[in-house]
Design a protein around this motif. Sequence first.
Motif, PDB file in Angstrom:
ATOM      1  N   CYS A   1      -4.022   0.008   2.542  1.00  0.00           N
ATOM      2  CA  CYS A   1      -4.302   0.844   1.729  1.00  0.00           C
ATOM      3  C   CYS A   1      -5.697   0.950   1.429  1.00  0.00           C
ATOM      4  O   CYS A   1      -6.587  -0.239   1.524  1.00  0.00           O
TER       5      CYS A   1
ATOM      6  N   THR B   1       1.224   4.175   9.609  1.00  0.00           N
ATOM      7  CA  THR B   1       0.726   3.468   8.276  1.00  0.00           C
ATOM      8  C   THR B   1      -0.475   2.551   8.764  1.00  0.00           C
ATOM      9  O   THR B   1      -0.454   1.812   9.353  1.00  0.00           O
TER      10      THR B   1
ATOM     11  N   CYS C   1      -2.806   7.910  -5.183  1.00  0.00           N
ATOM     12  CA  CYS C   1      -1.396   8.031  -5.900  1.00  0.00           C
ATOM     13  C   CYS C   1      -1.357   8.035  -7.212  1.00  0.00           C
ATOM     14  O   CYS C   1      -0.402   8.265  -7.855  1.00  0.00           O
TER      15      CYS C   1
ATOM     16  N   ARG D   1       0.982   5.387   3.679  1.00  0.00           N
ATOM     17  CA  ARG D   1       1.984   4.500   3.075  1.00  0.00           C
ATOM     18  C   ARG D   1       3.266   4.831   2.699  1.00  0.00           C
ATOM     19  O   ARG D   1       3.433   5.680   1.729  1.00  0.00           O
TER      20      ARG D   1
ATOM     21  N   CYS E   1      -0.680  10.065   0.238  1.00  0.00           N
ATOM     22  CA  CYS E   1      -1.354   8.884   0.466  1.00  0.00           C
ATOM     23  C   CYS E   1      -1.967   9.066   1.690  1.00  0.00           C
ATOM     24  O   CYS E   1      -1.557   9.437   2.857  1.00  0.00           O
TER      25      CYS E   1
ATOM     26  N   TYR F   1       0.767   2.393  -5.999  1.00  0.00           N
ATOM     27  CA  TYR F   1       0.129   1.549  -5.012  1.00  0.00           C
ATOM     28  C   TYR F   1       0.531   0.106  -5.412  1.00  0.00           C
ATOM     29  O   TYR F   1       0.699  -0.997  -4.488  1.00  0.00           O
TER      30      TYR F   1
ATOM     31  N   LEU G   1       5.139   4.662   0.060  1.00  0.00           N
ATOM     32  CA  LEU G   1       5.045   4.067  -1.382  1.00  0.00           C
ATOM     33  C   LEU G   1       6.443   4.124  -1.882  1.00  0.00           C
ATOM     34  O   LEU G   1       7.062   3.303  -2.574  1.00  0.00           O
TER      35      LEU G   1
ATOM     36  N   CYS H   1       3.337  10.493  -4.687  1.00  0.00           N
ATOM     37  CA  CYS H   1       2.409   9.336  -4.102  1.00  0.00           C
ATOM     38  C   CYS H   1       2.560   9.295  -2.607  1.00  0.00           C
ATOM     39  O   CYS H   1       1.405   9.261  -1.860  1.00  0.00           O
ATOM     40  N   SER H   2       3.759   9.276  -1.978  1.00  0.00           N
ATOM     41  CA  SER H   2       3.875   9.111  -0.774  1.00  0.00           C
ATOM     42  C   SER H   2       3.452  10.329   0.170  1.00  0.00           C
ATOM     43  O   SER H   2       2.827  10.312   1.102  1.00  0.00           O
TER      44      SER H   2
END
Lengths: 327, 443, 296
Positions: free
Chosen positions: B368, B365, B374, B421, B417, B385, B423, B413-414
């Motif tokens: 951001c 990771t 996302c 991250r 990314c 985020y 998320l 979203c994950s």
Amino acid sequence: MSNLLIVSPSPHIHSEDSAQKIMFRVVLAMMPALVWSVFVFGIDGLRVTFIAVAACIAFEYLIQRFLMKVEPVITDGSAIVTGILLAFNVPSNLPWWIILIGALVAIGIGKLSFGGLGNNIFNPALVGRVFLLISFPVQMTSWPVTIQSGIDAVTSATPLSFLKEGIKNGKSISELAGGLPNNIDLLFGNTGGSLGEVSAILLILGGLYMLVKKVITWHTPVAVLGSVFIFSGILWLINPELYINPVFQILTGGVMLGAIFMATDMVTSPMTGKGQIIYGIGIGLITISIRTWGAYPEGISFAILLMNAVTPLINTYAKPKLFGGYK
Amino acid sequence: MLKTFKPGGIHPAENKLSAKEAIKVPGIPKTVFIPVAQHIGAPSVPVVKRGDSVKVGQLIAKSGGFVSANIHSSVSGKVKKIDTIPDSSGYRKQGIIIDVEGDEWEESIDTSENLVGQFNLTSEEIINAITQAGVVGLGGATFPTHVKLMPPKGMKAEILIVNGVECEPYLTSDHRLMLEKADEILVGTRLLMKAMKVDKAYIGIENNKPDAIQLLKQKIQGGNHIEIVTLKVRYPQGGEKQLIKAVTGKEVPSGGLPIAVGAVVSNVGTAFAVYEAVQKKKPLVERVVTVTGKSVGKPSNFKVRIGTPVSVLINAAGGMPEDTGKIISGGPMMGKAITNLDVPVTKGTSGILLMKGSESKRKKTISCIRCSRCVSVCPMGLEPYLLQTVSEKQMWGPAEEGNIMDCIECGSCSYTCPSNRPLLDYIRLGKGKVGQIMRTRKS
Amino acid sequence: MSTTIIYTVVTLSTIGTLAAVILYFVAQKFKVYEDPRIDDVETSLPGANCGGCGYAGCRAFAEACVKQNELSNLFCPVGGNDCMGDVAKILGIEAVKQDPRVAVVRCQGSCEYRPRTNKFDGVTTCAIASSVYGGETGCQFGCHGYGDCVAACDFDAIHINPETGIPEVVDEKCVACGACVKACPKNLIELRKKFPKKRKIYVSCRNEEKGGIARKACSVACIGCGKCEKECKFDAITIANNLAFIDSDKCRLCRKCVSVCPTNAIIEVGFPPRKIKQETSEESKAKTPATAGNEK
């Protein structure tokens, strides 16, 4: 230990995309304009770019390693992008030590003092550029002529500063027109200026590549160019003798570079399409205002930095539309 | 232009390795483990005790409340004990362990393959049969079906949407079911329509299953009550709210149920289970499970008795590959990683996915970069985020204001990314905490 | 030149004076009366703002003390009885004494006793790991070892022992504010009565599984056999859900339960070594890590 099953929360697959790949694509998108600038300004173009990139990487590494005492993360490629952008924003005959100062300010103050990649408020390359412009106005505004122009001179004014001087001295546009390059030259890049400002068409090419690769979205560039065009168009319609036509405004100076490569910087631009349009319009308005009424012939750097500052505010108000969020 | 939902969505590599594999029966295991909590709502209450003999289809645990479901024995044999058993949730839960002896079914169940297309039942009779049979949503959420069919007062269902989307990569169980049991699914759909008293149903299918679309279109020829809707491939289209948006264009209000826009969504697997429950008097004791993975010898679709340990299925699919790093119950986007091969197949298990060791590890990771991907992929119009950051900092107030409770945990979203991250990890945590806070505030 | 300076000075002074006058009247107008005792109480509090009392901070606690004017359900665990005595003196009321307490981690599941069965690859916080599944071992009740309690502690009083992977409390620093108790998703940490010389006897396990399953997952798990319950003369031990619990308020530190525990789930801390050596070697071996960890 190695043969134990792994457990992690869902999702279990990833898009395989990475920040590194994004940075690499941005660098690739800038390549046509860089190659052209070397063609136009000679080996000097390459020299400036090389120094800027090397200095940015070195400063990022040194500051992270010895000052911030964290694991250096130069592999993410963001320093390379900053370096090239910085080089794109300075004249090709800039002395090496000024470039070093620019890189130090860009990386040290513009980026790492905020906490590094992702945390900076302002576009690092522009912080460096504006710092140099204010500190070394003479060196930063003496533009070498292009090899192609064949004029036997060392430096010349950019079209924008020529225009500004002329209007200040009470001349009308039509009187000055002879000294201004035509739109075709501007489009293909046969005029003086910063490294990356010369050829609008190659910048657009890079922009299209980034658009296809989904590095950027259309919102910011279109909003910036659109608002520059419309706002300067209104002025031009009011008095074409005092205000130059909108096509000239779009093609000269750093508008194209700014709209495509610098305003779209992910870290410092708003998160939503709606926000990016507001942001882009803001940049366009401020740019034309500075060009028309300000002390500097060019204003896009200042415009982007000013709008960077309001990005968090835009993010607070330009929220995405909530699914099923109607009242 | 094919229909799909807005906003957001992603298109991960489909990897439908087992799409061409017909549904097979892997054989009955020696022992089955049947958890008493296989659905959303109250766990069921066991009605058998140690040493009891049971037949296939016999009630072994009865519904523990309104939102709950009956559970029936999937095998015949003796109840070994009632104890805690490993569950796909990662915690041991109460369950009934049955040692298998033969395969003796309850007499009332019609075990033949004949299609029983005609019915003359009232809405109440259908719902009653569904309740008795313990049918729950087989798409993964396992919401008891009979509850869905009885809308709260003042609300009226207008349409039924049958979910044949199967947007999760790798999974093919619904796809195969549509190809092999098309008639039964259509009967089940008509039963559901009758139960809900609606006269319009849509079957939503993504266009990566052209054979299923063609077959179903052929079968419904002449009838205008059921319509096949071809959808563009997009994850998470199988989500209830996304499917309603894609099919009807209506948005379920934030925090509301699909019934608020007059829609009820049911999986094709559920429609098939409804058919069996009503027309064949067969409770929900089997389901189709996809066993797949890039290094699995024979990716397959199995018709499995509920309670069969995962290890049995993996062996039937060619054994566990050497390089397995992670075993997932469900699809790769929303499934749960399991640690124990004794975990049984439950009503909500749609697939078993074996991932290679190299695919299993998360990547490093980094911070951001505010690329806003996302935000643009979130199908609920949230800002992942931001929700991640506030959850990490335990700022539950801003998390609630950011509508964290609207998150459907689809994982887009994950997935997207570029900084890898986690998320959804944090958003899920925040969702749990905010939910708790909201419940205490209410009470 | 000089006139400019005079004008400037005069203008600025006028503005300054005017603003001061306005500010004075505004301050008078919007003055909020506050009991002066709140300030006094707040000064006598430790000022850690840890929230251990259940209020948002020392100020809020002081307000509550003054407002309720009795201290039966108000106690500052950080300051203890001395501090509450001071508060009572300021308010002129009776102080309510409470036994000092200390946090105790009830798990001994190191790698040695509790073998790892899988590997967690997610965000390493206990809250997230426990929302996903039972943990990296066969025991779903045991410690994750990701240190949510360490992060929650404002007093630097709890640390993960790198050898066992289990948090340990530094008794001298622990103020029993309860932050770690709240942070632990497995509910492993308990505030127990503080005995002299850091002495403790407690069931260092939370496993509610039946004996066989618990033992298989962890060799020092409580199997709920009930031997300790029978042995205890003070009714301090109760067994619920296959798990023994020693009530520290009833415990007299007789140590009888420790010797009967077949799995060494009950541990003693801070006692001198026993004179009569009847322990088997296995028992003493199992006891060492927990005892040693707390005695340094």
